[in-house]
Scaffold this active site. Structure first.
Site, PDB file in Angstrom:
ATOM      1  N   SER A 175      66.364  75.351 -84.370  1.00 46.58           N
ATOM      2  CA  SER A 175      66.159  76.102 -83.120  1.00 46.58           C
ATOM      3  C   SER A 175      66.269  77.621 -83.357  1.00 46.58           C
ATOM      4  CB  SER A 175      67.149  75.577 -82.079  1.00 46.58           C
ATOM      5  OG  SER A 175      66.865  76.078 -80.806  1.00 46.58           O
ATOM      6  N   HIS A 221      61.133  73.994 -80.436  1.00 43.42           N
ATOM      7  CA  HIS A 221      61.095  73.238 -79.162  1.00 43.42           C
ATOM      8  C   HIS A 221      59.712  73.357 -78.533  1.00 43.42           C
ATOM      9  CE1 HIS A 221      65.540  72.921 -79.048  1.00 43.42           C
ATOM     10  NE2 HIS A 221      65.577  74.198 -79.371  1.00 43.42           N
TER      11      HIS A 221
END
Lengths: 235, 235
Positions: free
Chosen positions: B122, B159
């Site tokens: 991330s 994401h």
């Protein structure tokens, strides 16, 4: 007397640009037939000309003409002479970057403080708060500062979105993000849902439109306020 | 030889932190029993200690110990002596701000270039690209730069999320945002969906995991690449 509209969005789902606000705007801008438009946020990267044209079409419906600030040789003078200002949505970072490049932050602050009516939608609303630290936008350019007008003593989160309980995506909800903001900052954040706006008249700020707003204060549980409420004591 | 994993997320829906990657990580980190963890992204604003503890629990399952970089008096020395580095997710702006404050960008770049295995998830993956201009995070702090490691010659969008055709919210889709990025920047963007990662071995970058990735090149239509594909010619 200050006269400001801070709207969550320019367009509600299924509507046309500014349509839901036009009746309000024809009163808000009653003392001028010409609006100075700031197209710097460039939604989808469209040109200043194209963006201004689309806003012109919307304002024509209430018999206002529109000039883009990029059409003036001296943008500071354009602000000083304007009788009504509208900053549209798009990308907040692109908008703020251009405002700093043209050294317009203080000029707009002063004119609005002295009574020039200012309408912001989305990115144009974000900059009415203290900083853009609570924008939803992608940081596609690096502005020289995140500090903005501070017309209200808090931050704005436009397009406020409630958590989707059915989502399987691991990205953060809006509420989670704003709570994270409060681990590093103390000013309140007002989440304005699409279709609602803040009306600032002098020192009074009132929630208008169809929906409640969500208030996030440092070290407090978030809470809702009803449309029609005045926002007192937030700082 | 460079040895890097750039993962979309630490956790897939319904899973535990790093669970879906652990088998891979026990091979990736086979030459060290200790991982240096960089907890600077502080998801939900948790402390460095609490974040490190949760990562420790995950790595214990593959018999690795974990030390947080904040536990060292000299973070630069900690990087230089590490045999394996992991930067976890959270807020990309908070992460980058702390990396610049501690002057660690060049140190990490050098050590990873010289072969120290680096895992990012991330926010920790975002910084493997050229800049953080394509992060999804809220800009809750103002870092001194958006430039990051550039382990790969493009930007990362972790994401990565496909548009939701049922949404009535007027916020931009991820694809719209990345297209906007390309109105102001020319480097490619690789959108990595949750459950997939990029594996960098020397000069070869390969998509791994269960899902395809979406590639956005300047002035080209976006396209998909299949898991197992090498990423050639992106720059």
């Amino acid at each position: 007397m200050r006269n400001i509209i801070i709207a969550s969005t320019s367009t509600v789902h299924g509507g046309k640009p500014l349509e839901y606000l036009l009746e309000e705007l024809s009163i808000f801008f009653k003392n001028t037939s010409e609006i100075l438009f700031i197209p710097y946020a460039r939604p989808s990267g469209i040109t200043h000309d194209d963006y201004t044209e689309s806003v012109r079409l919307a304002f024509n419906k209430i018999d206002k003409t529109v000039k883009g600030i990029h059409e003036f040789a001296n943008p500071k003078e354009a602000i000083k002479e304007a009788k009504g200002i509208f900053t549209g949505g798009g990308n907040t970072f692109v908008l703020v970057n251009q405002l700093y490049k043209n050294d317009l932050i203080d000029t707009i602050k002063n004119e609005v403080k002295n009574g020039t009516p200012y309408l912001g939608t989305s990115a144009g609303s974000n900059i009415c708060g203290l900083t853009i630290n609570t924008t939803n936008d992608m940081p596609i350019v690096y502005p020289s500062s995140f500090k903005t007008f501070g017309f209200v003593p808090f931050n704005i989160n436009p397009h406020y979105l409630d958590p989707d309980p059915t989502s399987k995506h691991m990205g953060e909800t809006r509420e989670t993000r704003i709570k994270e903001f409060h681990k590093f900052n103390t000013q309140p954040v007002v989440g304005i849902r699409e279709g609602s706006w803040l009306e600032v008249k002098g020192d009074t700020t009132t929630l208008r439109g169809t929906l409640d707003a969500r208030i996030f204060e440092y070290d407090k549980a978030p809470y809702e306020i009803e449309t029609g409420s005045e926002l007192h004591g937030l700082k």
